[in-house]
Design a protein around this motif. Sequence first.
Motif, mmCIF file in Angstrom:
data_model
loop_
_atom_site.group_PDB
_atom_site.id
_atom_site.type_symbol
_atom_site.label_atom_id
_atom_site.label_comp_id
_atom_site.label_asym_id
_atom_site.label_seq_id
_atom_site.Cartn_x
_atom_site.Cartn_y
_atom_site.Cartn_z
ATOM 1 N N GLY A 16 49.626 -55.626 -10.511
ATOM 2 C CA GLY A 16 51.041 -55.458 -10.204
ATOM 3 C C GLY A 16 51.525 -56.482 -9.195
ATOM 4 N N PHE A 17 52.545 -57.221 -9.567
ATOM 5 C CA PHE A 17 53.113 -58.236 -8.675
ATOM 6 C C PHE A 17 54.472 -58.639 -9.223
ATOM 7 C CE2 PHE A 17 50.233 -60.221 -11.736
ATOM 8 C CZ PHE A 17 51.071 -61.112 -12.383
ATOM 9 N N ILE A 25 44.057 -62.672 -15.230
ATOM 10 C CA ILE A 25 44.472 -62.646 -13.822
ATOM 11 C C ILE A 25 43.398 -61.940 -12.996
ATOM 12 C CG2 ILE A 25 46.165 -61.753 -12.167
ATOM 13 C CD1 ILE A 25 47.290 -64.011 -13.774
ATOM 14 N N ASN A 26 42.894 -62.632 -12.002
ATOM 15 C CA ASN A 26 41.875 -62.065 -11.116
ATOM 16 C C ASN A 26 42.260 -62.423 -9.682
ATOM 17 O OD1 ASN A 26 39.556 -60.871 -10.121
ATOM 18 N ND2 ASN A 26 38.257 -62.658 -10.533
ATOM 19 N N LEU A 27 43.086 -61.589 -9.086
ATOM 20 C CA LEU A 27 43.634 -61.886 -7.761
ATOM 21 C C LEU A 27 42.581 -61.735 -6.675
ATOM 22 C CD1 LEU A 27 47.055 -60.020 -8.064
ATOM 23 C CD2 LEU A 27 46.596 -62.448 -8.435
ATOM 24 N N ARG A 28 42.674 -62.600 -5.673
ATOM 25 C CA ARG A 28 41.765 -62.507 -4.532
ATOM 26 C C ARG A 28 42.015 -61.221 -3.756
ATOM 27 N NH1 ARG A 28 43.568 -67.980 -3.760
ATOM 28 N NH2 ARG A 28 44.784 -67.234 -1.985
ATOM 29 N N THR A 82 45.615 -59.102 -3.068
ATOM 30 C CA THR A 82 45.836 -57.693 -3.421
ATOM 31 C C THR A 82 46.244 -56.883 -2.196
ATOM 32 O OG1 THR A 82 44.194 -57.872 -5.190
ATOM 33 C CG2 THR A 82 44.791 -55.661 -4.464
ATOM 34 N N LYS A 83 45.593 -57.155 -1.070
ATOM 35 C CA LYS A 83 45.917 -56.457 0.179
ATOM 36 C C LYS A 83 47.350 -56.774 0.614
ATOM 37 C CE LYS A 83 44.247 -55.801 4.928
ATOM 38 N NZ LYS A 83 43.208 -56.223 5.925
ATOM 39 N N LYS A 84 47.727 -58.034 0.491
ATOM 40 C CA LYS A 84 49.074 -58.477 0.865
ATOM 41 C C LYS A 84 50.129 -57.791 -0.008
ATOM 42 C CE LYS A 84 52.030 -62.586 0.747
ATOM 43 N NZ LYS A 84 52.101 -64.028 0.378
#
Length: 317
Positions: free
Chosen positions: A112-113, A237-240, A244-246
């Motif tokens: 989700g973004f 998509i493989n977010l760091r 994800t925390k941000k």
Amino acid sequence: MEALMLVIVAGLVANYFYGSRKNAELANIWEKPIATVLQANFSAVGDGRQVLERDSAADLLFYASGRRHCKYAQGHLMLTARQDPIALLNDLTANNHEKLEVEVTLNDNLPGFVFAAVPRKRSKAVNRDRYDVSTFAKIATHDNVPASIVLFSESSDITNQLLDSGLDKMLAGESGLLEEIYVTDSPAEKPETHDFKREKRLLVTIRLPASTAAGIQSFREALEFVFYMVDYIAEGINLRAETTKKLGKARDEAFKEFARMAEQEKQEALAKILADKRRAELDEVDKMLPEQRRKWEEKDRKKQLKKEQGKRTRRVK
């Protein structure tokens, strides 16, 4: 004067039938590539008889479901209102062109973004009017994206991975059919209540080219890319961890207001329940005999006194 009016009416009627027939012909032309792509991607398309459902002479809709990584897709084919002289004049004046808008509702377990790529001339309006873009995303840049396109993104991590899908080439391509794209997990309009529906969506606007063999092929490729993007978001998509925390922190901060609204509604509902209970209790007291009422009032007085003492004790702590 009457003759002039008859001529005008006859002209409007003739234009209506001509414009409606022309749009019906164009709808048939564009329905074929749309049907081909949808039927290759979804198990259920349209009502089983036709893919495009006519909403008006210039507006046609589609719905499809039964595909991995998404719940359903819906689209709006927007043709020039050739049957309506006033609407036609407005389209010409505003430089509106024919297009297909596609909205894919993604599965809940996908990343989700918020990300957007829009024409530069539309960027200010998008940043002003869309809640998701203005709240979570900022203008981003990338060497492979032409200056005529403005990117909005929450992170360079998101920007780079999405553009690596081939989106940069689609945006910079000669056909230029991919006009606007949004990937979002938040509403376009600011919610008015805390229990708003949060869905992950992919929204794409494809400009209709000339209905030549080459134009239809380019259009088909652009529409195929939309559903390729669905798979890419799910699998590519493989977010760091820090990204994800941000993203989570940004949503917690943005939705604090709605958390307060939820708590306020909860307290108001509880207060109403207690008030209704107290009202019912007093109605029963009114029916009591004088001696019964005196005993109840004494008992209630002690109960209220004890409650106040408890409140004072908690405040002291």
